[in-house]
Design an enzyme around this catalytic site. Structure first.
Site, short mmCIF file in Angstrom:
data_model
loop_
_atom_site.label_atom_id
_atom_site.label_comp_id
_atom_site.label_asym_id
_atom_site.label_seq_id
_atom_site.Cartn_x
_atom_site.Cartn_y
_atom_site.Cartn_z
N TYR A 121 1.03 -2.01 -0.51
CA TYR A 121 0.29 0.17 -0.09
C TYR A 121 0.93 1.81 0.14
O TYR A 121 1.54 1.53 0.57
CB TYR A 121 -1.13 -0.05 1.16
CG TYR A 121 -2.18 1.30 0.97
CD1 TYR A 121 -2.79 1.03 0.69
CD2 TYR A 121 -1.29 2.86 2.28
CE1 TYR A 121 -3.39 2.93 0.46
CE2 TYR A 121 -1.87 3.48 1.95
CZ TYR A 121 -2.92 3.63 1.19
OH TYR A 121 -4.20 4.53 1.04
N TRP A 123 0.75 5.39 -2.11
CA TRP A 123 0.32 6.82 -2.96
C TRP A 123 1.67 6.71 -3.49
O TRP A 123 1.76 7.20 -4.69
CB TRP A 123 0.49 7.90 -1.67
CG TRP A 123 -0.92 8.20 -1.92
CD1 TRP A 123 -1.65 7.18 -0.86
CD2 TRP A 123 -1.39 9.56 -1.99
NE1 TRP A 123 -3.03 8.05 -0.77
CE2 TRP A 123 -2.63 8.73 -1.54
CE3 TRP A 123 -1.67 10.00 -3.18
CZ2 TRP A 123 -4.15 10.05 -1.65
CZ3 TRP A 123 -3.02 11.51 -3.10
CH2 TRP A 123 -4.00 10.85 -2.39
N1 LIG Z 1 -1.50 18.48 2.34
C1 LIG Z 1 -1.49 17.35 2.30
N2 LIG Z 1 -3.00 17.17 1.88
C2 LIG Z 1 -3.32 15.68 2.47
C3 LIG Z 1 -2.61 14.81 2.69
C4 LIG Z 1 -1.29 14.56 2.74
O1 LIG Z 1 -0.17 14.16 4.01
N3 LIG Z 1 -1.31 16.12 3.49
N4 LIG Z 1 -3.34 13.81 2.39
C5 LIG Z 1 -4.30 13.20 1.90
C6 LIG Z 1 -4.65 12.05 1.80
S1 LIG Z 1 -4.49 10.87 1.47
C7 LIG Z 1 -6.26 11.96 2.40
S2 LIG Z 1 -7.46 10.39 2.39
C8 LIG Z 1 -6.66 13.31 2.62
C9 LIG Z 1 -7.08 13.34 4.38
O2 LIG Z 1 -8.83 13.57 5.19
P1 LIG Z 1 -9.03 13.91 5.91
O3 LIG Z 1 -8.58 12.53 6.77
O4 LIG Z 1 -10.33 14.80 6.30
O5 LIG Z 1 -7.60 15.12 6.78
P2 LIG Z 1 -6.97 14.98 8.18
O6 LIG Z 1 -6.10 16.03 7.86
O7 LIG Z 1 -6.32 13.83 8.54
O8 LIG Z 1 -8.24 15.43 9.13
C10 LIG Z 1 -9.03 16.78 8.83
C11 LIG Z 1 -9.43 17.02 9.64
O9 LIG Z 1 -10.40 16.22 10.88
C12 LIG Z 1 -10.41 16.86 11.68
N5 LIG Z 1 -10.90 15.66 13.24
C13 LIG Z 1 -10.02 14.68 13.35
N6 LIG Z 1 -11.00 13.99 14.50
C14 LIG Z 1 -12.10 14.94 14.35
C15 LIG Z 1 -13.32 14.06 14.67
O10 LIG Z 1 -13.33 12.76 15.48
N7 LIG Z 1 -14.25 14.83 14.79
C16 LIG Z 1 -14.55 15.77 14.13
N8 LIG Z 1 -15.10 16.14 14.04
N9 LIG Z 1 -13.13 17.03 13.11
C17 LIG Z 1 -12.22 15.49 13.40
C18 LIG Z 1 -9.10 17.27 12.05
O11 LIG Z 1 -9.07 18.08 13.11
C19 LIG Z 1 -8.33 17.04 11.05
O12 LIG Z 1 -7.38 18.44 10.89
O13 LIG Z 1 -6.16 14.59 3.03
C20 LIG Z 1 -5.08 14.41 1.57
N10 LIG Z 1 -5.07 15.78 1.08
N1 LIG Z 2 -1.95 7.94 12.55
C1 LIG Z 2 -2.43 8.32 11.04
N2 LIG Z 2 -1.71 7.62 10.59
C2 LIG Z 2 -1.50 7.92 8.74
C3 LIG Z 2 -3.34 8.77 8.59
C4 LIG Z 2 -3.49 9.03 9.92
O1 LIG Z 2 -4.77 10.44 9.36
N3 LIG Z 2 -3.18 9.27 10.85
N4 LIG Z 2 -3.51 8.41 7.42
C5 LIG Z 2 -3.45 7.63 6.93
C6 LIG Z 2 -3.38 7.38 5.60
S1 LIG Z 2 -5.29 8.63 4.89
C7 LIG Z 2 -2.68 7.25 3.91
S2 LIG Z 2 -3.11 7.39 2.82
C8 LIG Z 2 -1.60 6.87 4.64
C9 LIG Z 2 0.02 7.17 3.36
O2 LIG Z 2 0.44 6.59 3.59
P1 LIG Z 2 1.60 5.57 1.99
O3 LIG Z 2 1.09 6.20 0.92
O4 LIG Z 2 2.49 5.10 2.78
O5 LIG Z 2 2.53 7.74 2.31
P2 LIG Z 2 3.55 8.33 1.63
O6 LIG Z 2 4.95 8.96 2.50
O7 LIG Z 2 3.13 8.50 0.14
O8 LIG Z 2 4.29 6.75 1.30
C10 LIG Z 2 4.93 6.94 -0.24
C11 LIG Z 2 6.18 6.25 -0.16
O9 LIG Z 2 6.77 5.82 -1.74
C12 LIG Z 2 7.77 6.65 -2.06
N5 LIG Z 2 7.98 7.02 -3.39
C13 LIG Z 2 7.33 7.80 -3.84
N6 LIG Z 2 7.42 7.74 -5.21
C14 LIG Z 2 7.95 6.85 -5.62
C15 LIG Z 2 8.15 5.37 -7.13
O10 LIG Z 2 8.04 5.97 -7.85
N7 LIG Z 2 9.01 4.06 -6.24
C16 LIG Z 2 8.74 4.01 -5.48
N8 LIG Z 2 9.13 2.08 -5.83
N9 LIG Z 2 8.38 4.65 -4.50
C17 LIG Z 2 8.44 5.54 -4.53
C18 LIG Z 2 8.04 7.63 -1.02
O11 LIG Z 2 9.68 7.52 -0.88
C19 LIG Z 2 6.79 7.31 -0.45
O12 LIG Z 2 8.09 6.45 0.99
O13 LIG Z 2 -1.01 6.78 5.90
C20 LIG Z 2 -2.30 6.84 6.78
N10 LIG Z 2 -1.67 6.56 8.43
MO LIG Z 3 -5.37 8.58 2.59
#
Ligand SMILES: Nc1nc2c(c(=O)[nH]1)N[C@H]1C(S)=C(S)[C@@H](COP(=O)(O)OP(=O)(O)OC[C@H]3O[C@@H](n4cnc5c(=O)[nH]c(N)nc54)[C@H](O)[C@@H]3O)O[C@H]1N2
Ligand SMILES: Nc1nc2c(c(=O)[nH]1)N[C@H]1C(S)=C(S)[C@@H](COP(=O)(O)OP(=O)(O)OC[C@H]3O[C@@H](n4cnc5c(=O)[nH]c(N)nc54)[C@H](O)[C@@H]3O)O[C@H]1N2
Ligand SMILES: [Mo]
Length: 789
Positions: A121, A123
């Site tokens: 898994y 991104w």
């Molecule tokens: N800059 C940046 N943007 C991203 C990402 C990133 O890594 N960096 N990741 C992307 C990805 S993969 C995803 S899935 C999305 C995720 O989107 P989300 O999961 O929605 O993003 P988060 O920032 O984890 O959470 C949004 C907000 O929810 C609030 N929150 C937490 N718990 C609760 C709760 O119990 N109740 C309420 N009402 N609010 C709560 C927190 O204050 C938090 O800032 O974001 C995407 N966008």
């Molecule tokens: N506590 C907590 N944990 C969370 C979350 C949270 O809200 N709270 N959010 C979750 C969510 S929504 C998500 S989506 C996940 C994200 O979790 P991941 O998607 O696993 O996080 P990334 O840091 O995007 O990891 C991508 C990796 O791929 C590598 N990479 C980039 N390009 C390439 C390429 O071309 N080839 C290869 N082989 N590698 C490459 C990067 O260096 C990086 O290490 O985290 C989750 N974890």
């Molecule tokens: Mo995500």
């Protein structure tokens, strides 16, 4: 090939060339030896994350040569306690690929493909062809006949499973639903649970060329649309929305929604006609809501006590919604927590009893504002992806059950109405993801990876995942190769030009897999005889043909490549399946068992899960504050990077303080603990501890601390083997719980946990997360050669 781009050298000054990342479409080029990036000129609100590229290319954190863990070389494959704190030996490509091919064949022949985990898994990066997860899946399918896969995502683990039971697929409910265009024009109230932070909505897999969320909220607010943000953090809504902030206790949104529903129903303000025509199972839910079923009426006062809000505020909000064009949104974050299915389901029920589902700008837009994909029009022509082939292995896990699977092979687990068995994994293969970023309870995860025979990782950088692997293969990062950038909800297809030569000995994932396949006798099945450049043309042809079929301009690949981008046609903003259902409930039923919105679900009820009953319900969390751990920790997405990617990049590093991640705390909570602005604090609970630099703010609810994810896990040396890791850099996943949302979805629950915080007065350990391991000498008996191939 006519379109091949000669690799730019850092000294040559070249034109700015188009490229795309999950954080936006941009141009990059060299100016006096410095990599410069510029956002796409048509982007009204560019993502500052593109700046992380400027210092990333030849950063010391990059992996430069293939490396093999010394213990694996000395003792061969097998479970090993030293994984995570062993030395690494450089090895030539030819030799490392020979050894890896031998190991893959050994595992396949001895245990079968069912012993290989290729979930992998993550991104990775934005190009459609070099998408690492597709590459590793295609390789394992063609070379081994398959692999144990993972289903769903860390993003939407609970909602992906509950939504089809009650409304329709994730795609239909999140992607092809209410758009920002409709909100600007029609919506009276956006009631947002979890907010709509711009940091989040400027990210989308594949890359988005125009970030319109900020201007859309500003325009809607200027027209008079009211935004209400229910969140522990005020910053979850941009200033442009002029949002009212309801600072809720984390994890209690379902109770608040029930309190709102109670007020609407008991005051006769709910849309009875909508419920009768479009919904199924209202009666049993109403019996629960009013307390006839369990003796507990879900009154505003009942909700207020749980949510930390006033009963009057809940009543006022409920009454102000009736008769308005209300759009309910629920952020992904809410379902990344214990019982995460409930707020997703209850949000839909709240929208249903307001009667606005299917109307322009009204109803329920699950996850709107959390990613740039949502609230946009869908492209009318397809963008090809690398075909993955056929997986002959049936076994799978819900993605966040990785540590359970590795630690408990042969035991049963529940998922969506069925019982399954965890397979016994001997080899895990990761490309394009970082489990030591995304998974919870990192101490437990490290133990889980120690059970493997062999752990293989392709990486651009020395992440903690690479540092737990046996074989680390350096791969190119996106700027070092050509690709096609496209997202299904953005009209711009981008010719991703190569900006720099590969770093060190890094190779494309594709070329690594092709040479491994050669050694396993399956090269042709993997490559179909194509080079990377030929694959790009092959994938492009699908889009070109679809354009030609519609009588639109359909330039050949070379023309597209020279122009650098191409506009794709998009579908009408038609509201998707929810609008169609509203307009014609009999003719266009929803894809649910009743064809209607399932306020209750007899199917879910029939599964008999105590932690996910047959209608949305308030279920008290087990992971709640205690005397020892009195603070909620919100571990949300970082504003300065995507997950852990390029944590060593300029924008991410400049926003750390004293080298560490920044943790936000309310001044009242800090004062109790004798903590001042800028102090180093230690966050801890029974699972682990970490350091962070604290900033004090009144924009967070008291009793809540926030530490974003993504600081590279950096365990202090003396703690490496401890069962309670100590991360000196600020990775919150040493603290979070590794437990599923419920037996239904088994989703990730990483967003919330409970902790205590104290000032850290000890000697400050250095952050070494970005220092690569020092190459170790070869073990005498292994007979390897460190020369490059
Ligand atoms: N800059 C940046 N943007 C991203 C990402 C990133 O890594 N960096 N990741 C992307 C990805 S993969 C995803 S899935 C999305 C995720 O989107 P989300 O999961 O929605 O993003 P988060 O920032 O984890 O959470 C949004 C907000 O929810 C609030 N929150 C937490 N718990 C609760 C709760 O119990 N109740 C309420 N009402 N609010 C709560 C927190 O204050 C938090 O800032 O974001 C995407 N966008
Ligand atoms: N506590 C907590 N944990 C969370 C979350 C949270 O809200 N709270 N959010 C979750 C969510 S929504 C998500 S989506 C996940 C994200 O979790 P991941 O998607 O696993 O996080 P990334 O840091 O995007 O990891 C991508 C990796 O791929 C590598 N990479 C980039 N390009 C390439 C390429 O071309 N080839 C290869 N082989 N590698 C490459 C990067 O260096 C990086 O290490 O985290 C989750 N974890
Ligand atoms: Mo995500």
């Amino acid at each position: 090939m006519k379109t091949a781009i000669s690799a730019s050298s850092p000294t040559a000054s070249a034109a700015m060339r188009p490229h795309s990342a999950h954080w936006g479409v941009f141009r990059a080029g060299w100016q006096e030896g410095v990599l410069t990036v510029q956002p796409h000129p048509g982007d009204p609100d560019p993502n500052p994350l593109i700046r992380n590229f400027t210092t990333a290319l030849n950063h010391r954190a990059r992996v430069t040569t293939p490396m093999v863990r010394r213990g694996w070389l000395e003792r061969g494959p097998g479970p090993d306690e030293r994984r995570g704190h062993d030395a690494y030996v450089p090895m030539a490509w030819n030799e490392v690929l020979d050894r890896l091919a031998g190991e893959l064949a050994r595992v396949r022949d001895r245990y079968g493909a069912r012993a290989v985990f290729g979930g992998s898994y993550g991104w990775s990066s934005a190009g459609r062809f070099h998408h690492a997860q597709s590459q590793v899946h295609r390789f394992l399918n063609t070379a081994l006949g398959g692999y144990v896969r993972s289903v769903n995502s860390y993003s939407a683990g609970a909602s992906a499973v509950i939504l089809p039971h009650i409304l329709g697929s994730m795609d239909d409910v999140a992607r092809r639903n209410v758009t920002w265009e409709q909100i600007v024009e029609h919506t009276d109230v956006v009631l947002s649970f979890g907010g709509m932070a711009l940091k989040n909505s400027r990210v989308a897999s594949g890359g988005i060329s125009r970030h319109i969320e900020r201007e859309s909220m500003a325009r809607a607010a200027a027209r008079g649309c009211r935004f209400v943000s229910v969140s522990p953090l005020r910053g979850d809504m941009p200033a442009e929305s002029r949002a009212e902030w309801m600072a809720i206790v984390p994890g209690t949104d379902t109770a608040l929604m029930l309190g709102l529903a109670y007020e609407l129903v008991t005051k006769g303000l709910h849309d009875r006609a909508f419920l009768a025509t479009y919904c199924d199972g209202w009666e049993s839910f109403e019996a629960y809501l009013l307390g006839r079923a369990d003796g507990v009426p879900k009154t505003p006062a009942w909700a207020a006590a749980l949510c930390g809000l006033s009963a009057t505020a809940i009543q006022d909000l409920a009454r102000s919604l009736a008769g308005k064009r209300v759009l309910v949104t629920v952020a992904h974050a809410l379902q990344r927590a214990e019982h995460g299915e409930q707020p997703v389901w209850m949000g839909a029920v709240l929208a249903a009893l307001l009667g606005q589902i299917g109307l322009p700008g009204g109803g329920y837009a699950y996850a709107l504002g959390t990613l740039a994909h949502y609230g946009k029009r869908t492209n009318a022509v397809p963008v090809a992806a690398l075909p993955q082939g056929t997986n002959g292995v049936k076994d799978f896990i819900p993605v966040a059950r990785i540590a359970d699977m590795l630690l408990r092979p042969g035991t049963e687990f529940d998922y969506n109405g069925k019982r399954h068995v965890y397979p016994h994994i001997r080899l895990a293969y990761w490309a394009g993801g970082n489990p030591f970023h995304h998974h919870q309870d990192l101490g437990r995860l490290a133990r889980a990876f120690r059970t493997l025979d062999t752990f293989v990782v392709h990486e651009i950088g020395w992440t903690a995942t690479a540092r737990h692997a046996d074989i680390v293969l350096p791969c190119t990062m996106t700027l070092e190769r050509e690709d096609i950038g496209a997202a299904p909800t953005d009209p711009l297809m981008v010719a991703m030009h190569r900006i720099a030569p590969p770093h060190g000995q890094a190779r494309d994932d594709y070329d690594i897999f092709a040479d491994l396949a050669e050694r396993l006798g399956t090269r042709d099945a993997f490559t179909e005889g194509r080079t990377s450049a030929q694959w790009l043309r092959h994938l492009y042809e699908r889009t070109r043909a679809a354009l030609a079929e519609r009588g639109l301009e359909a330039p050949d690949f070379d023309t597209f490549w020279e122009r650098g981008e191409m506009l794709l046609p998009q579908q009408a903003d038609d509201g998707g399946i929810l609008r169609a259902f509203r307009d014609d409930p009999a003719g266009k039923p929803l894809p649910t068992p009743s064809g209607r919105i399932q306020v209750s679900s007899p199917v879910v009820q029939g599964y008999g899960y105590a932690d996910c009953p047959g209608h949305p319900a308030w279920l008290a969390p087990h992971d709640a504050p205690t005397e020892d751990h009195p603070l909620y920790l919100v571990a949300n997405q970082p504003a300065t990077r995507l997950h852990s990617q390029l944590d060593f990049g300029a924008h991410s590093v400049e926003n750390k303080r004293r080298d560490r991640e920044v943790c936000t705390m309310h001044p009242l909570d800090a004062a109790h603990r004798d903590i001042a602005e800028g102090d180093i604090v230690e966050l801890y609970n029974a699972r682990g501890r970490c350091l962070a630099c604290v900033t004090l703010s009144e924009a967070i609810r008291p009793g809540v601390v926030q530490l974003p994810t993504g600081a590279w896990y950096d365990p202090a040396q003396d703690d490496e083997m401890s069962h309670r890791p100590f991360c000196v850099h600020g990775n919150p996943n040493v603290l979070t719980r590794d437990a599923g949302t419920s037996a239904l979805a088994q989703g990730c629950t990483g967003q919330l946990t409970v902790v205590q915080v104290r000032r850290y007065d000890g000697p400050l350990p250095p952050v070494r997360a970005f220092d690569p391991p020092v190459p170790a000498p070869l073990p005498a008996q292994s007979g390897t050669s460190a020369d490059s191939a």
